[in-house]
Design a protein around this motif. Structure first.
Motif, PDB file in Angstrom:
ATOM      1  N   LEU A   1       0.815  -1.210   0.000  1.00  0.00           N
ATOM      2  CA  LEU A   1       0.000   0.000   0.000  1.00  0.00           C
ATOM      3  C   LEU A   1       0.847   1.259   0.000  1.00  0.00           C
ATOM      4  N   LEU A   2       1.977   1.239   0.700  1.00  0.00           N
ATOM      5  CA  LEU A   2       2.806   2.440   0.796  1.00  0.00           C
ATOM      6  C   LEU A   2       3.407   2.841  -0.545  1.00  0.00           C
ATOM      7  N   ARG A   3       3.585   1.881  -1.456  1.00  0.00           N
ATOM      8  CA  ARG A   3       4.084   2.256  -2.784  1.00  0.00           C
ATOM      9  C   ARG A   3       3.049   3.106  -3.521  1.00  0.00           C
ATOM     10  N   GLY A   4       1.773   2.715  -3.397  1.00  0.00           N
ATOM     11  CA  GLY A   4       0.731   3.508  -4.024  1.00  0.00           C
ATOM     12  C   GLY A   4       0.591   4.875  -3.377  1.00  0.00           C
ATOM     13  N   ILE A   5       0.680   4.920  -2.052  1.00  0.00           N
ATOM     14  CA  ILE A   5       0.569   6.199  -1.346  1.00  0.00           C
ATOM     15  C   ILE A   5       1.744   7.110  -1.690  1.00  0.00           C
ATOM     16  N   ASP A   6       2.944   6.524  -1.770  1.00  0.00           N
ATOM     17  CA  ASP A   6       4.128   7.323  -2.076  1.00  0.00           C
ATOM     18  C   ASP A   6       4.027   7.966  -3.456  1.00  0.00           C
ATOM     19  N   ARG A   7       3.336   7.306  -4.350  1.00  0.00           N
ATOM     20  CA  ARG A   7       3.178   7.837  -5.711  1.00  0.00           C
ATOM     21  C   ARG A   7       2.385   9.141  -5.718  1.00  0.00           C
ATOM     22  N   PHE A   8       1.477   9.296  -4.753  1.00  0.00           N
ATOM     23  CA  PHE A   8       0.579  10.454  -4.772  1.00  0.00           C
ATOM     24  C   PHE A   8       0.871  11.469  -3.666  1.00  0.00           C
ATOM     25  N   LEU A   9       1.847  11.198  -2.818  1.00  0.00           N
ATOM     26  CA  LEU A   9       2.179  12.123  -1.735  1.00  0.00           C
ATOM     27  C   LEU A   9       3.402  12.941  -2.113  1.00  0.00           C
ATOM     28  N   ASP A  10       3.187  14.207  -2.341  1.00  0.00           N
ATOM     29  CA  ASP A  10       4.276  15.114  -2.709  1.00  0.00           C
ATOM     30  C   ASP A  10       4.370  16.211  -1.649  1.00  0.00           C
ATOM     31  N   LEU A  11       5.424  16.179  -0.859  1.00  0.00           N
ATOM     32  CA  LEU A  11       5.633  17.159   0.203  1.00  0.00           C
ATOM     33  C   LEU A  11       6.793  18.091  -0.127  1.00  0.00           C
ATOM     34  N   GLY A  12       7.037  18.288  -1.412  1.00  0.00           N
ATOM     35  CA  GLY A  12       8.176  19.092  -1.800  1.00  0.00           C
ATOM     36  C   GLY A  12       8.102  20.544  -1.356  1.00  0.00           C
ATOM     37  N   ASP A  13       6.896  21.079  -1.216  1.00  0.00           N
ATOM     38  CA  ASP A  13       6.733  22.485  -0.834  1.00  0.00           C
ATOM     39  C   ASP A  13       6.510  22.671   0.668  1.00  0.00           C
ATOM     40  N   LEU A  14       6.501  21.586   1.426  1.00  0.00           N
ATOM     41  CA  LEU A  14       6.229  21.709   2.857  1.00  0.00           C
ATOM     42  C   LEU A  14       7.312  22.500   3.574  1.00  0.00           C
ATOM     43  N   ARG A  15       8.566  22.288   3.230  1.00  0.00           N
ATOM     44  CA  ARG A  15       9.648  23.008   3.898  1.00  0.00           C
ATOM     45  C   ARG A  15       9.528  24.510   3.652  1.00  0.00           C
ATOM     46  N   GLN A  16       9.159  24.879   2.438  1.00  0.00           N
ATOM     47  CA  GLN A  16       8.984  26.296   2.139  1.00  0.00           C
ATOM     48  C   GLN A  16       7.822  26.886   2.929  1.00  0.00           C
ATOM     49  N   HIS A  17       6.756  26.099   3.087  1.00  0.00           N
ATOM     50  CA  HIS A  17       5.608  26.560   3.866  1.00  0.00           C
ATOM     51  C   HIS A  17       5.986  26.789   5.327  1.00  0.00           C
TER      52      HIS A  17
END
Length: 470
Positions: free
Chosen positions: A26-42
């Protein structure tokens, strides 16, 4: 010949963590759709520019996603699981030798920069935007409902709601109590709540000393307990959660949360549904008036109507309404009016309950042959007409259509999400206290549910039952 495992240590290891995570996990599917690239900037404005580097916030959020996706309720246990489980390490971008953060780090950040920056709502809305880009949101129909979740409050640690409580004792050191007192100050500026338990309104039956913002309820039909409500607004196409709001477990506050969520979704995503589906609790006259007159939304909601009589006397529905004449007509043809003579200064006739009272003529009622079936205990017949009656009529008309029948079936999707929340994600009791603590938990749980929804609907292996996800 019996074999025996050797115990000689290897000098060199070649280990690829990715190869040891099953392709259908399941985590492979979740990882495909979870993008936290902008979290650090936030979060950047909430970190100091000097000092030692902190724990990566992306790592902490990924660990929390693991915990809520797999029903790991304890952060201490979550750290142990991430330390031991290869799939969890892979998802959190940790190598075999990387150290897992201490469980206390989560509390410090949650009560500090995460809450100040609304980081969990930011993550929730980031995942929601991905759901929208993947075509799982149509915006045509929304459903609204609430579910009661037990608070982390002992039933024995409470006092009657009318009793005065001195919050300056040791309970005042609790974060939940301070948050509760701050909320009272916001509602009543300049009022000292140090020795008062409630603002000047109808007090609840009981108040918890450990989590006073929670509400004493017996909604499940069993013993009463302190609880909060998680309010879901979902899109009916694929059951994606559009918004979530935490409220004390009280029906009126649950209904008010609907307005907050619908307005927030419209403001942030420019989406307003054509129809809104809910149960009878959302069929009050003010709520229907808000949907129809202010928002232009079709209310696929049963009308909350207490005018129907059960003693074989005439109900309000037996009277004909004439919009142009602004009057009712009884079955005998007599008029019921809000005023029987003209006034120099026109009066609205609107009561505190937002109704207008229409009365029949005493002369007509006295001689009427149907008086015993119409108003046997009063001299004249009265009808209280809501100022939102036109919106109620719209809801009644919709209830007779095939689309309404389909909406009643679609509403089960939000109930299924609540069942999944409690049975699979194990969120039947809160760990965090206070309204903000409940909001944090509900946002993370809703984020996990949307991620699981994408993983199971949009990945090749998602349609299969994943044993490791349970």
């Amino acid at each position: 010949m019996m074999g025996q495992a050797g115990n000689q240590d290897q000098l060199f290891y070649s280990f690829n963590l990715d190869e040891h995570v099953p392709r259908d996990h399941l985590l492979r599917g979740i990882d495909r759709f979870l993008d936290l690239g902008d979290l650090r900037q936030h979060l950047a404005p909430f970190y100091s520019h000097t000092g030692r580097p902190s724990i990566d916030p992306v790592l902490m959020v990924r660990m929390l996603v693991v915990g809520y996706c797999f029903g790991i309720r304890s952060e201490r246990r979550l750290c142990d699981e991430v330390h031991l489980n290869l799939a969890y390490r892979w998802f959190c971008r940790l190598g075999l030798e990387d150290k897992v953060p201490d469980h206390s780090t989560f509390s410090k950040n949650r009560h500090g920069r995460f809450r100040q920056s609304e980081a969990f709502r930011y993550v929730f809305e980031t995942v929601l935007r991905r759901c929208m880009s993947e075509g799982l949101v149509r915006g045509e129909g929304f459903a609204i409902d609430a579910s009661v979740i037990k608070a982390d409050a002992n039933r024995a640690r409470g006092v009657p709601g009318a009793e005065v409580v001195d919050w300056r004792k040791e309970e005042a050191s609790s974060r939940a109590v301070r948050e509760y007192l701050d909320a009272l100050d916001a509602q009543n500026p300049g009022h000292d709540h140090a020795g008062e338990e409630q603002p000047p309104s109808t007090p609840p039956k009981n108040v918890s000393l450990t989590d006073p913002a929670s509400r004493w309820t017996a909604a499940s039909g069993g013993p009463a307990f302190y609880a909060y409500s998680t309010n879901y607004l979902i899109d009916l196409h694929a059951g994606v959660i559009m918004d979530v709001e935490a409220t004390p477990a009280h029906r009126s506050q649950e209904v008010d949360a609907t307005k907050t969520m619908v307005n927030r979704v419209e403001a942030r995503f420019c989406i307003k549904p054509q129809r809104l589906v809910g149960d009878t609790a959302y069929g009050t006259a003010p709520m229907l008036g808000w949907m129809v007159q202010q928002k232009g939304i079709e209310p696929h909601v049963p009308v909350w109507d207490k005018t129907e009589r059960k003693d074989d006397t005439l109900s309000s529905s037996d009277f004909d309404w004439n919009e142009q004449a602004n009057e009712y007509r009884c079955p005998q043809g007599h008029a019921l009016r809000s005023e029987w003579r003209q006034f120099t200064n026109p009066r609205s006739r609107i009561t505190k309950a937002d109704t207008v009272i229409y009365r029949a003529s005493q002369h007509d009622c006295k001689q009427c042959p149907s008086k015993d079936r119409c108003c046997p205990n009063t001299p004249v017949r009265k009808i209280a007409r809501s100022v939102h009656e036109a919106a109620r009529d719209v809801a009644r008309a919709i209830s007779a259509t095939p689309a309404y029948v389909q909406s009643r079936s679609d509403r089960k999707k939000v109930e299924m999400l609540f069942a999944h929340l409690k049975r699979i994600l194990k969120l039947d009791r809160l760990r965090l206290r206070g309204l903000t603590g409940a909001q944090d938990e509900f946002l993370l749980a809703a984020t996990a549910q949307n991620l699981r929804r994408m993983a199971k609907r949009l990945t090749p292996s998602g349609k299969q039952e994943v044993a490791m996800a349970q």
